[in-house]
Enzyme design. Structure first.
Site, PDB file in Angstrom:
ATOM      1  N   LYS A  53      37.683  35.051  38.512  1.00 49.99           N
ATOM      2  CA  LYS A  53      37.797  33.958  37.539  1.00 49.99           C
ATOM      3  C   LYS A  53      37.968  32.502  38.265  1.00 49.99           C
ATOM      4  CE  LYS A  53      39.079  37.593  34.397  1.00 49.99           C
ATOM      5  NZ  LYS A  53      40.083  38.243  33.603  1.00 49.99           N
ATOM      6  N   GLN A  97      46.533  38.405  32.904  1.00 46.17           N
ATOM      7  CA  GLN A  97      45.451  39.669  33.068  1.00 46.17           C
ATOM      8  C   GLN A  97      46.071  40.837  32.865  1.00 46.17           C
ATOM      9  OE1 GLN A  97      42.695  39.095  35.048  1.00 46.17           O
ATOM     10  NE2 GLN A  97      42.296  41.459  34.625  1.00 46.17           N
ATOM     11  N   ASP A 120      41.228  34.200  26.292  1.00 42.19           N
ATOM     12  CA  ASP A 120      40.749  35.481  26.396  1.00 42.19           C
ATOM     13  C   ASP A 120      40.406  36.169  25.069  1.00 42.19           C
ATOM     14  OD1 ASP A 120      40.385  36.782  28.883  1.00 42.19           O
ATOM     15  OD2 ASP A 120      42.327  37.331  29.173  1.00 42.19           O
TER      16      ASP A 120
END
Ligand code: NAP
Length: 289
Positions: A53, A97, A120
């Site tokens: 990322k 995460q 996300d």
């Protein structure tokens, strides 16, 4: 032989498009989109995903901030960091995460993320907005699957789409997208589904997101089906420097003999998830700045 759905190539096309948009934003006097990433603990796979990322942020010209915490951090402290990011006007979007250590509630943490910074697309509000006409931030992996089909001009309208795996993260939001945006007829299978093959054999488009290598064999797939393998499992492999290889949920070698299109693992859905994160961050920046 089927056409390989090359997520790496499509993802790099998308990143090149975003890079141009970022340059235009900067030319217009705006700052670059800024993504923050929270990672807790030292899970190897999570660190690899985060590295990917960050690499993507660099490629498209985003600013990024990495916040790393020990696995012992309390839920209360983590929630405070989330709150700070919610109110920091220099941060356009951020992710936490997963997985998180067991003593921390994933739902409590993700639901504390401001929906317009939730790049996300995990927050319930963004899940629900899949069926709105103007969604802002979409769940990243399912959105990546839809984008991959779109870029290969694979029509989903009226098709029978069978999704195996009904998680909150992948299968369930994808089922909504496939029916609402894709106008497909959707069957959503999970671990209590009776006679899985009877469903998968009917699929024009088969998406598998379970995490069980070789769950889907050649006999379970209709000739000419489009096969999307979301599964990513680390399997021991002594021939690799890392000691493992990544395996999808589909028996690629045999299913690829009858599919019309198929994603490789790695190099299929994984890079598309990162591309979606970049798209969402750009959208959040345009919305929040
Ligand atoms: P998850 O939360 O564990 O969900 C797995 C789903 O599969 C659940 O809905 C479960 O059913 C279902 N399932 C389990 N065994 C089954 C069986 N034998 N037959 C049919 N369904 C079964 O996992 P996830 O987060 O969705 O991830 C799934 C896989 O995708 C993992 O390998 C993960 O690493 C990978 N993934 C990849 C990406 C990417 O970017 N490439 C992104 C996210 C996830 P129940 O609902 O009944 O429990």
């Amino acid at each position: 032989m089927p056409t390989l759905l090359d997520g790496r190539k499509i993802s790099s096309d998308i990143k090149a498009e975003i890079k141009l948009k970022v340059e235009k934003m900067k030319d217009a006097g705006q700052r670059a989109p800024h993504l923050a990433i929270i990672i807790v603990g030292d899970d190897g796979a999570s660190h690899t995903y985060v590295d990917g990322k960050i690499k993507a942020c660099k490629a498209v010209g985003f600013d990024y901030t990495l916040m790393q915490f020990a696995a012992t951090i309390s839920e209360e402290k983590l929630l405070k960091h989330v709150d700070q990011l919610n109110s920091d006007s220099d941060i356009d979007g951020f992710i936490v995460q997963l997985p998180l250590p067991e003593h921390i509630s994933v739902e409590r943490v993700t639901e504390s993320i401001s929906p317009d910074k939730d790049v996300d697309g995990f927050v319930n509000q963004n899940f629900g907005s899949i069926i709105s006409d103007s969604p802002l931030l979409m769940p990243a992996t399912p959105f990546g699957v839809m984008e991959l089909l779109k870029r290969y001009e694979i029509d989903t309208k009226g098709k029978d789409c069978v999704i195996v795996g009904a998680s909150r993260l992948v299968g369930a939001p994808l089922a909504l997208m496939m029916s609402h945006t894709g106008h497909a007829t959707v069957t959503l299978c999970h671990k209590y589904t009776k006679d899985l093959s009877s469903h998968t054999q009917k699929a024009d488009i088969l998406v598998v997101a379970v995490g069980k290598p070789n769950l889907i064999t050649r006999e379970m797939v209709k000739e000419g089906a489009v096969v999307i393998d979301v599964g990513t499992t680390r399997v021991a492999d002594a021939t690799k420097k890392t000691g493992f290889k990544l395996s999808g949920d589909v028996d690629f070698e045999n299913v690829s003999k009858i599919a019309s299109y198929i994603t490789p693992v790695p190099g299929g859905v994984g890079p598309m998830t990162i591309a979606s994160l970049m798209i969402n961050t750009l959208r959040a920046a345009r919305h929040n700045q």
